[in-house]
Design an enzyme around this catalytic site. Structure first.
Site, PDB file in Angstrom:
ATOM      1  N   TYR A  72       0.891  -1.230   0.224  1.00  0.00           N
ATOM      2  CA  TYR A  72       0.038  -0.054   0.039  1.00  0.00           C
ATOM      3  C   TYR A  72       0.816   1.091  -0.036  1.00  0.00           C
ATOM      4  O   TYR A  72       2.098   1.245   0.251  1.00  0.00           O
ATOM      5  CB  TYR A  72      -0.879   0.011   1.283  1.00  0.00           C
ATOM      6  CG  TYR A  72       0.002   0.263   2.527  1.00  0.00           C
ATOM      7  CD1 TYR A  72      -0.038   1.445   2.927  1.00  0.00           C
ATOM      8  CD2 TYR A  72       0.330  -0.777   3.380  1.00  0.00           C
ATOM      9  CE1 TYR A  72       0.629   1.868   4.330  1.00  0.00           C
ATOM     10  CE2 TYR A  72       0.949  -0.806   4.251  1.00  0.00           C
ATOM     11  CZ  TYR A  72       1.112   0.686   5.003  1.00  0.00           C
ATOM     12  OH  TYR A  72       1.941   0.858   5.998  1.00  0.00           O
ATOM     13  N   PHE A  82       2.420   9.805   3.581  1.00  0.00           N
ATOM     14  CA  PHE A  82       2.639   9.702   4.893  1.00  0.00           C
ATOM     15  C   PHE A  82       3.098   8.364   5.145  1.00  0.00           C
ATOM     16  O   PHE A  82       3.659   7.906   6.135  1.00  0.00           O
ATOM     17  CB  PHE A  82       1.677  10.018   5.878  1.00  0.00           C
ATOM     18  CG  PHE A  82       0.335   9.362   5.464  1.00  0.00           C
ATOM     19  CD1 PHE A  82      -0.102   8.139   5.925  1.00  0.00           C
ATOM     20  CD2 PHE A  82      -0.730  10.068   4.762  1.00  0.00           C
ATOM     21  CE1 PHE A  82      -1.352   7.500   5.813  1.00  0.00           C
ATOM     22  CE2 PHE A  82      -2.032   9.329   4.527  1.00  0.00           C
ATOM     23  CZ  PHE A  82      -2.183   8.035   5.138  1.00  0.00           C
ATOM     24  N   ASP A  83       3.037   7.318   4.395  1.00  0.00           N
ATOM     25  CA  ASP A  83       3.274   5.808   4.654  1.00  0.00           C
ATOM     26  C   ASP A  83       3.431   5.075   3.578  1.00  0.00           C
ATOM     27  O   ASP A  83       2.388   5.335   2.565  1.00  0.00           O
ATOM     28  CB  ASP A  83       2.564   5.192   5.771  1.00  0.00           C
ATOM     29  CG  ASP A  83       2.994   3.776   6.337  1.00  0.00           C
ATOM     30  OD1 ASP A  83       4.178   3.854   6.408  1.00  0.00           O
ATOM     31  OD2 ASP A  83       2.411   3.242   6.954  1.00  0.00           O
ATOM     32  N   ILE A 102      -7.609   0.691  10.328  1.00  0.00           N
ATOM     33  CA  ILE A 102      -9.007   1.610  10.215  1.00  0.00           C
ATOM     34  C   ILE A 102     -10.029   0.913   9.559  1.00  0.00           C
ATOM     35  O   ILE A 102     -10.048   0.105   8.739  1.00  0.00           O
ATOM     36  CB  ILE A 102      -8.421   2.955   9.605  1.00  0.00           C
ATOM     37  CG1 ILE A 102      -8.197   2.844   8.389  1.00  0.00           C
ATOM     38  CG2 ILE A 102      -7.608   3.819  10.472  1.00  0.00           C
ATOM     39  CD1 ILE A 102      -7.928   3.866   7.358  1.00  0.00           C
ATOM     40  N   TYR A 128      -9.231   8.559  10.918  1.00  0.00           N
ATOM     41  CA  TYR A 128      -8.676   8.962  12.263  1.00  0.00           C
ATOM     42  C   TYR A 128      -9.578   9.787  12.818  1.00  0.00           C
ATOM     43  O   TYR A 128      -9.113  10.440  14.050  1.00  0.00           O
ATOM     44  CB  TYR A 128      -7.502   9.249  12.050  1.00  0.00           C
ATOM     45  CG  TYR A 128      -6.511   8.229  11.788  1.00  0.00           C
ATOM     46  CD1 TYR A 128      -5.937   7.086  12.605  1.00  0.00           C
ATOM     47  CD2 TYR A 128      -5.936   8.236  10.543  1.00  0.00           C
ATOM     48  CE1 TYR A 128      -5.123   6.298  12.311  1.00  0.00           C
ATOM     49  CE2 TYR A 128      -5.036   7.002  10.051  1.00  0.00           C
ATOM     50  CZ  TYR A 128      -4.555   6.160  11.121  1.00  0.00           C
ATOM     51  OH  TYR A 128      -3.635   5.171  10.611  1.00  0.00           O
ATOM     52  N   PHE A 145      -5.635   5.599   0.018  1.00  0.00           N
ATOM     53  CA  PHE A 145      -4.667   4.603  -0.011  1.00  0.00           C
ATOM     54  C   PHE A 145      -4.601   3.735  -1.235  1.00  0.00           C
ATOM     55  O   PHE A 145      -5.851   3.501  -1.727  1.00  0.00           O
ATOM     56  CB  PHE A 145      -5.072   3.524   1.193  1.00  0.00           C
ATOM     57  CG  PHE A 145      -4.713   4.051   2.647  1.00  0.00           C
ATOM     58  CD1 PHE A 145      -3.476   3.829   3.074  1.00  0.00           C
ATOM     59  CD2 PHE A 145      -5.473   4.862   3.436  1.00  0.00           C
ATOM     60  CE1 PHE A 145      -2.978   4.138   4.228  1.00  0.00           C
ATOM     61  CE2 PHE A 145      -5.184   5.176   4.700  1.00  0.00           C
ATOM     62  CZ  PHE A 145      -3.901   4.816   5.229  1.00  0.00           C
TER      63      PHE A 145
END
Length: 581
Positions: A72, A82-83, A102, A128, A145
């Site tokens: 991902y 961010f990731d 999540i 979040y 994502f």
């Protein structure tokens, strides 16, 4: 996802409250049908959007509980990344639907196929929320994502109570799984959740019913196929419960403390099918090698076998077909013990098996001298057997009409022989078999039909005699009635039906049959004796009836006298009598 970022976990959004993650009234995705490649569609009712970037394979999608493996990339709407699992050069694994990520991930990935790559736009409520995930994700942030579903592993709750969860590592062969009587060969390794080794074995063989190591192992193998490897998460109630477990030896193994969950890795190497040849479980067959095809011998088949007979201590009392020609016998001709006869009928050509036979189906309560040893009374016997070949007895449809009549006659004579030996149950089956060859006579000539009619009468009469001996009086009556439908003046049928009626205390019907038989054959000695017996029975039952009613009248007179003496209790006593009556 790494610890310094804290993957999209549900805890950050829900403050650890799992009820918020998997609530019954939550709107879940509608399934995998969510549009074409490049087309964005909303799935569910929570604002989650999905755009398929690359179509997946097949039609199957993961479900809650399955362990999925994904790559991902996570970004904010402004493109800030961010990731990414690619940065760590390792796919991310987690179990769906358990709140480990999540909500948007749980909902979205259940719509994906293997190999599919999709872009999910996840609103704050499914990510979040108001708090965000500082410092990387601001409050109320909508996230994107790009997720590729590499694979997933099915997780099955095999006890339906969460006690044993199964994850298949390597698929097995065929479709069959072991059952309670079977003997299985497995490799297993048991560890604590922290990875500490509890027990390990290269190979162990055991009966599924008897079990091994802990209760979970038997339950586990009954869900597996040959060659399958699987991982089982076992809760205490199926492991070692409140007592725990202390390993017998080996410094590398640790004890299982009370109320501890364990992990078991199990491989089902092979198993031997153990079947119950008889319904009372007194004849068991363990298959060592499967035979060919599906065909099996029938009653009357000529079979060729290799055979070694043993006692419980291993003493060989018979060895046939190994050093010379195969041992040959005909099924259902009492050439071998009953348990062996029955077992061979369940075998296929080339099958190798071990038979365990109870004395009731072997040599019984009498000492038996065999070729190599004497079998003590009431002994279980064991046979190693291989069915080399067999030639089935012809079925009815394979015979010409003369052959059907000839075969029927032969079966009837076999029944007569068994009857003289007082083997009434086996004789009864022979008569029924004889009838099966001539039951449908539409293709018979007039002469053959007459022959068949006489055979049917003879077989039904003889079978009725068997049923009388077996005390099956209702069946006796049915068989005699069949005869009388064809031959209303058949004295034997009237006589045997009267015998059955007497045993069932239908004395009026018995008298009708006997009187009719005497009208037809006044000098028949057997019928006269039965008539005498009937009169004695009638007299006996009349006497019992007189005594019974006499006792009732005596009690009634006694109660009347009591009531006249105690008028005040008359109603109470009367009610008691009615209640008992």
């Amino acid at each position: 996802m790494e610890d310094d970022f804290d993957v999209p976990t549900a805890e950050k959004f829900n403050d650890g409250d799992e009820e918020d993650v998997i609530s019954d009234d939550m709107d879940l995705p509608e399934g995998a049908s969510v549009g074409k490649v490049g087309e964005e569609k909303e799935i569910g009712k929570g604002g989650l959007k999905k755009k398929i970037l690359k179509e997946g394979d097949g039609w199957d999608t993961p479900i809650n509980g399955d362990e999925v493996e994904v790559h991902y990339v996570g970004s904010l709407l402004d493109g800030t990344r961010f990731d990414s699992s690619f940065d760590r050069e390792m796919p991310f694994k987690f179990k769906l639907g358990l709140g480990h990520v999540i909500q948007g991930w749980d909902d979205g990935i259940t719509t994906m196929k293997k190999g599919e790559k999709s872009l999910f736009t996840i609103p704050p409520a499914l990510a979040y929320g108001e708090s965000g995930s500082p410092p990387t994700i601001p409050p109320n942030a909508t996230l994107q994502f790009e997720i590729e579903l590499l694979s997933w592993t099915k997780v099955k709750d095999i006890c339906k109570d969460g006690g044993i969860l199964k994850t298949i590592v390597t698929e097995g062969q065929n479709w069959q799984s072991p059952k309670d009587p079977d003997e299985v060969l497995v490799k297993y390794e048991a560890r604590l959740e922290d990875g500490s080794l509890v027990s390990k074995t290269n190979e162990v063989e055991f009966s599924v019913k008897d079990g091994c190591f802990c209760p979970a192992l038997s339950k586990a193998v009954k869900t597996m196929k040959k060659g399958e490897k699987a991982l089982f998460t076992v809760k205490p109630q199926y492991a070692f419960g409140e007592k725990g477990w202390d390993p017998a030896g080996g410094d590398e193994c640790v004890a299982v403390l009370p109320n501890t969950t364990i992990q078991m890795s199990v491989e089902l190497v092979s198993w031997k099918i153990v079947s119950e040849v008889t319904s009372d479980k007194k004849v068991l067959k363990k298959i060592l090698n499967e035979g060919e095809g599906y065909d099996r011998p029938n009653d009357g088949a000529m079979v060729q076998v290799k055979l070694i007979g043993k006692l419980e201590d291993g003493t060989v009392f018979m060895n046939k077909g190994h050093n010379d020609a195969p041992f040959e016998f005909k099924i259902d001709e009492e050439q071998v013990i009953d348990g062996l006869d029955r077992s061979v009928k369940t075998m296929k050509k080339g099958e190798v098996a071990v038979l365990t036979i109870h004395p009731d189906y072997a040599f019984g309560s009498i000492e038996s001298h065999q070729e190599s040893a004497t079998i003590p009374p009431n002994s279980n016997v064991y046979y190693d057997i291989e069915l080399i070949s067999f030639e089935k007895e012809k079925d009815t449809w394979e015979l010409t009409t003369p052959e059907k009549i000839e075969t029927s006659c032969r079966k009837k004579e076999e029944g007569n022989t068994l009857f003289k030996k007082q083997k009434y149950e086996r004789a009864s089956k022979r008569y029924e078999k004889a009838l099966s060859f001539i039951e449908y006579d539409s293709a018979f000539s007039d002469e053959e039909k007459q022959q068949a009619k006489l055979l049917k009468i003879s077989c039904n009469l003889n079978n009725a005699a068997c049923k009388l001996k077996l005390k099956d009086y209702k069946q006796t009556i049915k068989l005699c009635t069949k005869v009388l439908d064809s031959d209303s003046k058949n004295v034997k049928a009237l006589y045997r039906r009267a015998q059955a009626y007497i045993q069932l205390v239908d004395l009026d019907l018995a008298e009708m049959d006997i009187r009719k038989a005497l009208e037809i054959d006044p000098k028949n000695r057997d019928v006269k004796l039965e008539y005498k017996l009937l009169k004695e029975k009638v007299k006996e039952y009349n006497k019992k009836d007189a005594q019974f009613y006499g006792n009732i009248f005596a009690k009634m007179n006694s109660m009347d006298h009591l009531q006249s003496s105690n008028g005040g209790r008359k109603q109470e006593v009367s009610m008691t009598i009615d209640s008992k009556a």
